[in-house]
Structures are given as structure tokens and as C-alpha cells.
Design an enzyme around this catalytic site. Sequence first.
Site, PDB file in Angstrom:
ATOM      1  N   ASP A 125       0.845  -1.191   0.000  1.00  0.00           N
ATOM      2  CA  ASP A 125       0.000   0.000   0.000  1.00  0.00           C
ATOM      3  C   ASP A 125       0.880   1.240   0.000  1.00  0.00           C
ATOM      4  OD1 ASP A 125      -2.469   1.264  -0.059  1.00  0.00           O
ATOM      5  OD2 ASP A 125      -2.541   1.482   2.114  1.00  0.00           O
ATOM      6  N   HIS A 132      -3.606  14.074   0.955  1.00  0.00           N
ATOM      7  CA  HIS A 132      -3.800  13.159   2.089  1.00  0.00           C
ATOM      8  C   HIS A 132      -2.597  13.206   3.023  1.00  0.00           C
ATOM      9  CE1 HIS A 132      -4.815   9.635   4.446  1.00  0.00           C
ATOM     10  NE2 HIS A 132      -3.656   9.081   4.116  1.00  0.00           N
ATOM     11  N   GLU A 198     -10.127   4.021   3.984  1.00  0.00           N
ATOM     12  CA  GLU A 198      -9.278   4.786   3.074  1.00  0.00           C
ATOM     13  C   GLU A 198      -9.742   4.473   1.660  1.00  0.00           C
ATOM     14  OE1 GLU A 198      -5.108   4.097   4.059  1.00  0.00           O
ATOM     15  OE2 GLU A 198      -5.276   5.529   5.716  1.00  0.00           O
ATOM     16  N   GLU A 200      -9.244   4.137  -1.979  1.00  0.00           N
ATOM     17  CA  GLU A 200      -8.024   3.954  -2.772  1.00  0.00           C
ATOM     18  C   GLU A 200      -8.342   3.257  -4.096  1.00  0.00           C
ATOM     19  OE1 GLU A 200      -4.613   2.371  -0.819  1.00  0.00           O
ATOM     20  OE2 GLU A 200      -5.187   3.139   1.162  1.00  0.00           O
ATOM     21  N   ASP A 232      -8.937   0.453   2.201  1.00  0.00           N
ATOM     22  CA  ASP A 232      -7.935   0.063   3.188  1.00  0.00           C
ATOM     23  C   ASP A 232      -8.464   0.448   4.576  1.00  0.00           C
ATOM     24  OD1 ASP A 232      -5.629  -0.474   4.614  1.00  0.00           O
ATOM     25  OD2 ASP A 232      -4.637   1.389   4.012  1.00  0.00           O
ATOM     26  N   ARG A 236      -7.477   3.734  13.496  1.00  0.00           N
ATOM     27  CA  ARG A 236      -6.553   4.841  13.746  1.00  0.00           C
ATOM     28  C   ARG A 236      -5.945   4.801  15.144  1.00  0.00           C
ATOM     29  NH1 ARG A 236      -5.479   5.896   8.674  1.00  0.00           N
ATOM     30  NH2 ARG A 236      -7.326   6.524   7.502  1.00  0.00           N
ATOM     31  N   GLN A 239      -3.320   2.101  15.131  1.00  0.00           N
ATOM     32  CA  GLN A 239      -2.244   2.572  14.247  1.00  0.00           C
ATOM     33  C   GLN A 239      -1.365   3.609  14.942  1.00  0.00           C
ATOM     34  OE1 GLN A 239      -3.849   4.329  10.672  1.00  0.00           O
ATOM     35  NE2 GLN A 239      -1.850   4.784   9.796  1.00  0.00           N
ATOM     36  N   LYS A 252      -4.051  -2.096  10.276  1.00  0.00           N
ATOM     37  CA  LYS A 252      -4.415  -2.202   8.860  1.00  0.00           C
ATOM     38  C   LYS A 252      -4.694  -3.644   8.432  1.00  0.00           C
ATOM     39  CE  LYS A 252      -3.149   2.047   7.380  1.00  0.00           C
ATOM     40  NZ  LYS A 252      -3.969   2.912   6.537  1.00  0.00           N
ATOM     41  N   THR A 256      -8.768  -5.725   4.068  1.00  0.00           N
ATOM     42  CA  THR A 256      -8.698  -4.771   2.962  1.00  0.00           C
ATOM     43  C   THR A 256      -9.727  -5.250   1.938  1.00  0.00           C
ATOM     44  OG1 THR A 256      -6.315  -4.505   3.324  1.00  0.00           O
ATOM     45  CG2 THR A 256      -7.194  -3.725   1.216  1.00  0.00           C
ATOM     46  N   GLU A 360      -9.485  12.528   7.968  1.00  0.00           N
ATOM     47  CA  GLU A 360      -9.393  13.873   7.413  1.00  0.00           C
ATOM     48  C   GLU A 360     -10.737  14.610   7.448  1.00  0.00           C
ATOM     49  OE1 GLU A 360      -6.813  13.622   3.577  1.00  0.00           O
ATOM     50  OE2 GLU A 360      -7.470  11.603   4.124  1.00  0.00           O
TER      51      GLU A 360
END
Length: 412
Positions: A125, A132, A198, A200, A232, A236, A239, A252, A256, A360
Site C-alpha cells: 500500500d 492526504h 481509506e 483507494e 484500506d 486509527r 495505528q 491495517k 482490505t 481527514e
Amino acid sequence: MPEQSPLTSALDVAEGDPFGPHNLPYGVFSTADAPERRRVGVRIGNHVLDAGAAALALGSPYAQLLAQPSLNPLLAAGRTAWRDVRRALTAWVTSPAHREDIEPLLHPLGAVTLHLPYEVADYVDFYASEHHATNVGRIFRPDGDALTPNWKHLPIGYHGRSGTVVVSGTDVVRPSGQRKTPADAAPVFGPSVKLDIEAEVGFVVGTPSELGKPVGLAEFRDHVFGLSLLNDWSARDLQAWEYVPLGPFLGKSFATSVSAWVTPLEALEEARVALPARDVPVLPYLDDSDEEEAGGLDLRISFSINGVVVSEPPFSTMYWSAAQMLAHMTVNGASLRTGDLYGSGTVSGAETGQRGSLLELTWNGTEPIELPTGKRTFLEDGDEVTLTAWAPGPDGTKVGLGEVSGRIVGRG
Ligand code: MN
């Protein structure tokens, strides 16, 4: 005999359908009467063509590649075969001469089960969106530079867990793990309270490469077969506590999600656009200023929660191209295998409404968003996240990307 209405055949896809004969993405499906028999399917409108059965019925030389339970043989066959098979499929679904043979091999999309279409080999990834990376830098390192010193010199990435790549529609169990905020005296264990997504794009490698031999920018299309949307999922809180100094791990690796449909690069010729301007020169192996493969892709992504669109990330704003990611991933001599998958990293544009993660969109939970199903900072159990996208196609058409969707379930 009454004249047939113009829309009686499933092959008469309505004009403007993003899954018309200009698209033809590949997947793997089974039917209720034979749930164990997985078959390569090609989407046309709201139907799935049993591609292997079609090849056999028409005496096609591609039956060996298509009458298979996965896309791997086709992926491994290489660029010339990809082009020839696509040409044959286009003829099968558009030529009146084949209609009688093809029509009985179409299954309504709603009547089939879609499976993970290829065996995922390695999964990498990236982190290729400047918007971002800048947003994340501002959130987590408010006193430092938003971008790390390496960011504009190489596409940053990490190796993920290929065995937990799941197909769209698979439930995602909320992960548990350690978390510790700076205010906590000690870490605690429990279900993630900052579960995120996420948005992607995932690139699927077809042709392998030799160990020790880097794959240059110009070889991108010899190796990469196509792409699909990718989510993904990211915890948080897990992480933030675990990622220093070796990068993402359990925050993570629990899941996925990818779309059930792989769109061949050949369907996206009209979507090629220039990358945003660069202000930092790159080393020669990443310098695409003279390459035919220079450039990005105009994919318009839509991210929704429980059916409500919360953002529209534009893939055309990515700083690094998919070819640069591939060149960087192999520049040390690491080889490619059929089924390798690499994600672009979260796609975020410059505007607030173009951010591809809740991290975000809610600025790490400090600015909740309002949904009809309630206020959200991060995902709650029962939330369903869906990514869709389209790209400009030939003659004003749209090329639809298969959706990727998943629902969060508690551990129970
Ligand atoms: Mn990611």
C-alpha cells in the site's frame, strides 16, 4: 409475429450505461444451482457473461484462459493475450452473428455470487496523495513539516497482509488491539474506537518479473493488467500507538476490501491525464517526463456511508503515478508475481469534500459529520461504506468501476 422491442436482449445495454461494451471488467462468479463452480465472468450492463462457456461455445482459442475458476491464468498470459481476449469478448457481446450463442450464457447480476477474482500474491500500500499526506502530517505532527523530507523523492509504501484482502460485500469485524493516547498512563486493550476507511485504487499485476531485475516506467503496461477500487480499512487508535518506528501493522492488516470487478487498463485509455506539476526533481528511475506512460488517471471516486455520499475524491490529483509506484517497488530487484496488488494510498483532493478518509473529514474526530443515521466521527457497528467510481470513456461514455462495499460488525 410481433416485432421485438429494442430492449428485449440483455446485450442491448442502454446508451450511457457505464458498464456497456466499452468497459467489460472481469470477475469470478458462481450461481445458486452450482455454488462450488466458480467461473470467470465479464460484466455487460446488469448481466454477467460466463466467459469460459462463451469461449467453448464459439470454439475460441482463449477457452483455456477463460474456462477457469480464477483470473490468474488470464493475468499471467501477458499483454498480447489481454488485448486479444478483450477484442474477442467485444465481438462476442456486440456482433449480431454471436447473439444466439451468447444470450443463454448471460446471468442477471442479482442472481450470481461474486468472489475474490484472483489469488492475491503480495500486497503493498502506497501513500501517493499529497493532499492526504499533508492532512495526516498536520493532524499528527502539528508542530513539524506536514510532509516528511523523503515524500517528494519516492512514493512511500509498506507491505500489507495479502491473506486478508476480501471481496466487496464481505462484512468487516471491528478489530481489537492496544491503544494508548499521550494522556493515558498505560495502554489499554479493546475494540477500536477509531475505525476508519481509506478510499483507494488498487492495481493488479498480471505478468511476473525476474528477481533482481527492476521494472522500469516504460514496462508498466507489460506487467499491470488493471485496477479496482480498494478500501484500506484502518483502526486509527491502534495505528497511532503501534506505527513508530516500523509503520502500519495490526491497525491495517485485519481487512482490505476490493471490488469484485477488475477493470482492464485498456478500458481506461480516455481517462489518461497529466499528473499535477512537480516542484522537486526526481531521480532518473522515477523521471517520467519523457515516458509514454507519464501521467495519471481521471477516476472520479464517490465515498458513501449508509447510502449517503460524504466525499468525492479525485484520483487525477495523485502526486505519484501507478507506473512510478511499480518502478519504485521493484527498483531494488524485488520481483513481481501474478496477483500482486498495490494500493495507491488514500485519494484526497484539495477540497474538504474530496477527502478519502474520516480521519481527514472529521479532522481526527474533532469535527463530526452529520448523517441521516446520526453524527459520525469514526465508523459505528452496522455502518456500510461503499466506494464507487467512473472514468471518462470513448465518445463521451463513462467507464464504471465496480463498487467496493463493506459493513462493520461488532465482535458480538
Ligand atoms: Mn492505505
